[in-house]
Enzyme design. Structure first.
Site: not given
Length: 227
Positions: A54, A172
């Site tokens: 990420r 998300e």
């Protein structure tokens, strides 16, 4: 994209953290992104390899940066990440956070609240660490970006007819840099004991106790060695 316009309104978003982290979060009055959280995390439940991905996964729309520059929220409970945490505990997996999902606390808000506060945000149609995931910064596009029937489903594993369910369930809502606790609607925990712990954190901080709901169905709750 998924052709479905049944977006819930308000559109609930949820971030979870270990209850050990809550005193520092409350003191700061905000959640921070992974790249700026610093010593705020007393107990880290994230997998190191996922966090590393990420940090290098770019966000292709404003305000850009990398996924780790954002505070992550899910659109549904019982996420694939929480499932991994629960299973690692159940199986006694070495080298992982061992405590399971019972100590995790959900911090609950809505996409509309964040948008109205004019915070910078980005939403995805699935797991942000996966290359084929797409993003938007337009609130109205959440209706078709997110698979809302899958968000409401209790079971989300991939199957022969659909090998992309797990990625999509991990859609998300990312808030850039930091998220103020003033935008929260409340907190969710697994048991009444955890409810009291959360309330005590606020009492210790000299603050008004927040709304804390007990929802065991938002958790897996596996015990060690459970089949």
């Amino acid at each position: 994209m998924v052709a479905n316009t049944e977006r819930p309104r308000p559109t609930t978003i949820m971030h979870f953290t270990h209850i050990d982290n809550l005193p520092r979060v409350v003191k700061a009055g905000r959640l921070f992104s992974d790249t700026s959280v610093g010593p705020q995390l007393a107990t880290n439940v994230g997998a190191a390899e996922i966090k590393a991905r990420r940090r290098h996964r770019p966000v292709p729309c404003p305000p850009y940066g990398f996924v780790a520059d954002y505070v992550p929220f899910y659109f549904a409970p019982r996420s694939p990440m929480m499932y991994r945490i629960a299973c690692d505990h159940r199986d006694g997996k070495l080298g992982c956070y061992p405590g399971g999902d019972d100590p995790l606390v959900y911090l609950v808000s809505s996409a509309e609240q964040v948008h109205a506060a004019r915070l910078s945000w980005v939403a995805s149609d699935g797991n942000c660490a996966v290359g084929l995931t797409t993003f938007t910064t337009v609130l109205g596009e959440l209706a078709t970006l997110v698979d809302w029937p899958l968000m409401r489903a209790r079971f989300w594993r991939d199957g022969d007819e659909d090998m992309d369910r797990m990625r999509r369930r991990a859609a998300e809502f990312l808030v850039h840099r930091e998220f103020p606790l003033s935008l929260l609607a409340g907190y969710v925990v697994r048991t009444m004991d955890r409810q009291e712990q959360v309330r005590q954190v606020f009492r210790d901080a000299g603050m008004i106790e927040p709304y804390v709901d007990v929802r065991p169905d938002w958790y897996y709750g596996y015990k060690r060695g459970e089949v």
